[in-house]
Design a protein around this motif. Sequence first.
Motif, PDB file in Angstrom:
ATOM      1  N   GLY A  55       0.753  -1.096   0.006  1.00  0.00           N
ATOM      2  CA  GLY A  55      -0.047  -0.043  -0.093  1.00  0.00           C
ATOM      3  C   GLY A  55       0.854   1.310   0.230  1.00  0.00           C
ATOM      4  N   LYS A  56       2.303   1.143  -0.108  1.00  0.00           N
ATOM      5  CA  LYS A  56       2.905   2.337  -0.072  1.00  0.00           C
ATOM      6  C   LYS A  56       2.925   3.107  -1.588  1.00  0.00           C
ATOM      7  CE  LYS A  56       7.899   3.804   0.621  1.00  0.00           C
ATOM      8  NZ  LYS A  56       9.110   3.429   0.913  1.00  0.00           N
ATOM      9  N   GLU A  57       2.574   4.331  -1.501  1.00  0.00           N
ATOM     10  CA  GLU A  57       2.496   5.222  -2.441  1.00  0.00           C
ATOM     11  C   GLU A  57       3.799   5.532  -3.111  1.00  0.00           C
ATOM     12  OE1 GLU A  57      -0.346   8.534  -2.095  1.00  0.00           O
ATOM     13  OE2 GLU A  57      -2.058   7.091  -1.446  1.00  0.00           O
ATOM     14  N   PHE A  58       3.970   5.716  -4.290  1.00  0.00           N
ATOM     15  CA  PHE A  58       5.084   6.274  -5.022  1.00  0.00           C
ATOM     16  C   PHE A  58       4.781   6.964  -6.426  1.00  0.00           C
ATOM     17  CE2 PHE A  58       4.486   2.132  -6.989  1.00  0.00           C
ATOM     18  CZ  PHE A  58       4.819   2.428  -8.334  1.00  0.00           C
ATOM     19  N   ARG A  59       5.825   7.413  -7.167  1.00  0.00           N
ATOM     20  CA  ARG A  59       5.560   8.394  -8.134  1.00  0.00           C
ATOM     21  C   ARG A  59       5.834   7.398  -9.482  1.00  0.00           C
ATOM     22  NH1 ARG A  59       3.204  13.050  -7.270  1.00  0.00           N
ATOM     23  NH2 ARG A  59       2.716  13.212  -9.319  1.00  0.00           N
ATOM     24  N   ILE A  60       5.064   7.075 -10.223  1.00  0.00           N
ATOM     25  CA  ILE A  60       5.562   6.429 -11.683  1.00  0.00           C
ATOM     26  C   ILE A  60       5.517   7.530 -12.612  1.00  0.00           C
ATOM     27  CG2 ILE A  60       3.157   6.213 -12.538  1.00  0.00           C
ATOM     28  CD1 ILE A  60       3.636   3.183 -13.255  1.00  0.00           C
ATOM     29  N   TYR A  61       6.593   7.165 -13.622  1.00  0.00           N
ATOM     30  CA  TYR A  61       7.077   8.060 -14.690  1.00  0.00           C
ATOM     31  C   TYR A  61       6.641   7.613 -16.112  1.00  0.00           C
ATOM     32  CZ  TYR A  61       9.425  10.625 -11.106  1.00  0.00           C
ATOM     33  OH  TYR A  61       9.572  11.184  -9.845  1.00  0.00           O
ATOM     34  N   LYS A  62       6.239   8.244 -16.823  1.00  0.00           N
ATOM     35  CA  LYS A  62       5.686   7.965 -18.455  1.00  0.00           C
ATOM     36  C   LYS A  62       6.236   9.070 -19.319  1.00  0.00           C
ATOM     37  CE  LYS A  62       1.685   4.762 -17.495  1.00  0.00           C
ATOM     38  NZ  LYS A  62       0.665   4.593 -17.995  1.00  0.00           N
ATOM     39  N   PHE A  63       6.414   8.914 -20.516  1.00  0.00           N
ATOM     40  CA  PHE A  63       6.306   9.701 -21.640  1.00  0.00           C
ATOM     41  C   PHE A  63       4.905  10.258 -21.581  1.00  0.00           C
ATOM     42  CE2 PHE A  63      10.365   8.005 -22.900  1.00  0.00           C
ATOM     43  CZ  PHE A  63      11.248   8.989 -22.959  1.00  0.00           C
ATOM     44  N   LEU A  90       6.165   2.401 -25.651  1.00  0.00           N
ATOM     45  CA  LEU A  90       7.483   3.339 -25.378  1.00  0.00           C
ATOM     46  C   LEU A  90       7.224   4.256 -24.257  1.00  0.00           C
ATOM     47  CD1 LEU A  90       8.399   3.890 -29.340  1.00  0.00           C
ATOM     48  CD2 LEU A  90       9.641   2.577 -27.737  1.00  0.00           C
ATOM     49  N   ASP A  91       5.955   4.523 -24.241  1.00  0.00           N
ATOM     50  CA  ASP A  91       5.651   5.376 -23.245  1.00  0.00           C
ATOM     51  C   ASP A  91       5.905   4.876 -21.872  1.00  0.00           C
ATOM     52  OD1 ASP A  91       3.586   3.583 -23.153  1.00  0.00           O
ATOM     53  OD2 ASP A  91       2.126   4.856 -22.022  1.00  0.00           O
ATOM     54  N   GLU A  92       6.382   3.777 -21.700  1.00  0.00           N
ATOM     55  CA  GLU A  92       6.451   2.964 -20.280  1.00  0.00           C
ATOM     56  C   GLU A  92       7.848   2.958 -20.020  1.00  0.00           C
ATOM     57  OE1 GLU A  92       3.992   1.905 -18.456  1.00  0.00           O
ATOM     58  OE2 GLU A  92       2.177   1.534 -19.968  1.00  0.00           O
ATOM     59  N   LEU A  93       8.800   3.266 -20.964  1.00  0.00           N
ATOM     60  CA  LEU A  93      10.338   3.212 -20.678  1.00  0.00           C
ATOM     61  C   LEU A  93      10.889   3.962 -19.420  1.00  0.00           C
ATOM     62  CD1 LEU A  93      11.676   3.214 -24.399  1.00  0.00           C
ATOM     63  CD2 LEU A  93      11.463   1.269 -22.729  1.00  0.00           C
ATOM     64  N   PRO A  94      10.328   5.108 -19.069  1.00  0.00           N
ATOM     65  CA  PRO A  94      10.852   5.965 -17.984  1.00  0.00           C
ATOM     66  C   PRO A  94      10.864   5.083 -16.622  1.00  0.00           C
ATOM     67  CG  PRO A  94       9.732   7.395 -19.329  1.00  0.00           C
ATOM     68  CD  PRO A  94       9.523   6.297 -19.721  1.00  0.00           C
ATOM     69  N   GLN A  95       9.747   4.067 -16.625  1.00  0.00           N
ATOM     70  CA  GLN A  95       9.518   3.125 -15.702  1.00  0.00           C
ATOM     71  C   GLN A  95      10.582   2.341 -15.370  1.00  0.00           C
ATOM     72  OE1 GLN A  95       5.595   1.394 -15.712  1.00  0.00           O
ATOM     73  NE2 GLN A  95       4.983   3.394 -16.719  1.00  0.00           N
ATOM     74  N   ILE A  96      11.870   2.115 -16.148  1.00  0.00           N
ATOM     75  CA  ILE A  96      12.984   1.439 -15.767  1.00  0.00           C
ATOM     76  C   ILE A  96      13.445   1.996 -14.476  1.00  0.00           C
ATOM     77  CG2 ILE A  96      15.272   0.850 -16.533  1.00  0.00           C
ATOM     78  CD1 ILE A  96      14.097   0.976 -19.482  1.00  0.00           C
ATOM     79  N   TYR A  97      13.411   3.413 -14.198  1.00  0.00           N
ATOM     80  CA  TYR A  97      13.895   4.158 -13.269  1.00  0.00           C
ATOM     81  C   TYR A  97      12.976   3.632 -12.027  1.00  0.00           C
ATOM     82  CZ  TYR A  97      14.168   7.978  -9.706  1.00  0.00           C
ATOM     83  OH  TYR A  97      14.446   8.545  -8.551  1.00  0.00           O
ATOM     84  N   ASN A  98      11.898   3.570 -11.968  1.00  0.00           N
ATOM     85  CA  ASN A  98      11.285   2.935 -10.944  1.00  0.00           C
ATOM     86  C   ASN A  98      11.895   1.338 -10.687  1.00  0.00           C
ATOM     87  OD1 ASN A  98       8.572   4.760 -12.454  1.00  0.00           O
ATOM     88  ND2 ASN A  98       8.927   5.089 -10.318  1.00  0.00           N
ATOM     89  N   VAL A  99      12.203   0.792 -11.387  1.00  0.00           N
ATOM     90  CA  VAL A  99      12.657  -0.579 -11.422  1.00  0.00           C
ATOM     91  C   VAL A  99      13.998  -0.553 -10.459  1.00  0.00           C
ATOM     92  CG1 VAL A  99      12.913  -2.743 -12.151  1.00  0.00           C
ATOM     93  CG2 VAL A  99      11.277  -1.619 -13.134  1.00  0.00           C
ATOM     94  N   ILE A 100      14.929   0.286 -11.233  1.00  0.00           N
ATOM     95  CA  ILE A 100      16.107   0.474 -10.591  1.00  0.00           C
ATOM     96  C   ILE A 100      16.013   0.963  -9.040  1.00  0.00           C
ATOM     97  CG2 ILE A 100      18.242   1.786 -10.941  1.00  0.00           C
ATOM     98  CD1 ILE A 100      17.991   1.834 -13.786  1.00  0.00           C
TER      99      ILE A 100
END
Length: 471
Positions: free
Chosen positions: A327-335, A370-380
């Motif tokens: 249930g922890k909130e975080f910010r997800i990133y997309k193009f 391709l819009d999901e690619l910035p979420q690699i940052y969320n994975v790292i």
Amino acid sequence: MFSVSYIRFRKHYLHIPYLVLAGLEFGVLFGIFSLLTVFLAMVGIDHAPMHTDMVAAFLFAITLSCGTLAMGGYLAMAKETLSLLLFRTLIAYCFVGGIGLTLVYGVLPQADPGSANLFWAVLLASMVIILMRLIFLRVVDSEQLVRRVVVFGAGDFAASLLDEYQRNMRKLGIRIIGCIPENAHSSVSGDLLLPAPYDFYQFCKENKVSEIVVAQQERRRTEGGWLPVPDLMECKLRGIAVTNGVDFYERELKKAKLDMVHPSWIVFSEGFKASKSRNFAKRFVDLALSLALLVVMFPFIILTALAVFLETGRPILYSQKRVGMLGKEFRIYKFRSMRQDAEKDGKARWASANDNRVTRVGAFIRNTRLDELPQIYNVIKGEMSIVGPRPERPEFVSELKEKIPFYDTRHYVKPGLMGWAQLKYPYGASVEDAKGKLEYDLYYSKNHSLLMDFLIMIQTVEVVLLGKGVR
């Protein structure tokens, strides 16, 4: 009459007929490539030494087999028409397999038989494999090999199971011969109702039944209901499988039927286990793959950012709050794929089909993911995994937890870039869709493993190529 047509490996159900088909196809692909090298030798064309030929044949067979798996060839073929079977096989071999072989031969050029020879090998393999699959479907669906199933119960659960059977299970080597009602109330059509037998085992023997599925509205005795425990025990002890409805759904459709799930199923069933070793291995794989993906996709990241900027300016990236593990909130990133004023009133909205807020570049990058690619940052960063349930917005989570039982169970697994529900269910944009996706998320939460993660990753190729689940 076969009572078992599946195995469970690393907590994931694998159907034996499709494992056999995959093995046969691998053998055929290996044989075709090997015969090609023999033919080249006979006509005097130079080719690599025999040990290299064997390696090349193995690489050819395993690459095209992975192409079939990536395009969902083994799971989708049971429901497909001939034209769709042809299309899927050709895409798997000529496009996905072609790209894979190009990469393989780039690393191991000595295994490359030449473009002309490779063309004929792929063409011959496609024709033989398509013919083999048509024969396979006829054999598996024959009365000699089919599993005959009877359902105990004729209420809403049984009716739902029969509906799923007609849509998804009829060609999986299963025949549901009818339902035995537990009481006077029935939601099943009369032609599928069976009278309660005096001797269950004798009934199963005479009708060649290999499995009894218990799909009662309640497990305990209800008004006018009954459960013939002694008869079911005898059947099981004498070799006839007895399965409850939720386990049958889980095994055959790889999902947990939410209407049939009880809290005791979560508490007592084998699964829903977290371990430090599993978490460490998953984190290691996430970091390795995300860093590799970042390197490979970096040119596409730059081009996507440039395309978004040239069409609609800044901001290039779009961020949203999402609900993650526990249930922890975080910010997800997309193009950014929508106009800047897509939610100008600040109110969260489900995306709709052909949403007019989506830009032209946005439509393309959504279709290609391709819009999901910035979420690699969320994975790292460790907020997401490569594979897991897709994280939802807090506004929707609050609503869905009130309306859908067990919705919060998906938050006990780290969310991911790709997931089981994304493979099996179309884009979710309503409470009912969220309920349908949760059935697959529950299955993943219960049975997730590195093997299942690998299968999800490779099958996501089909989702990207065919633009499935995009709005």
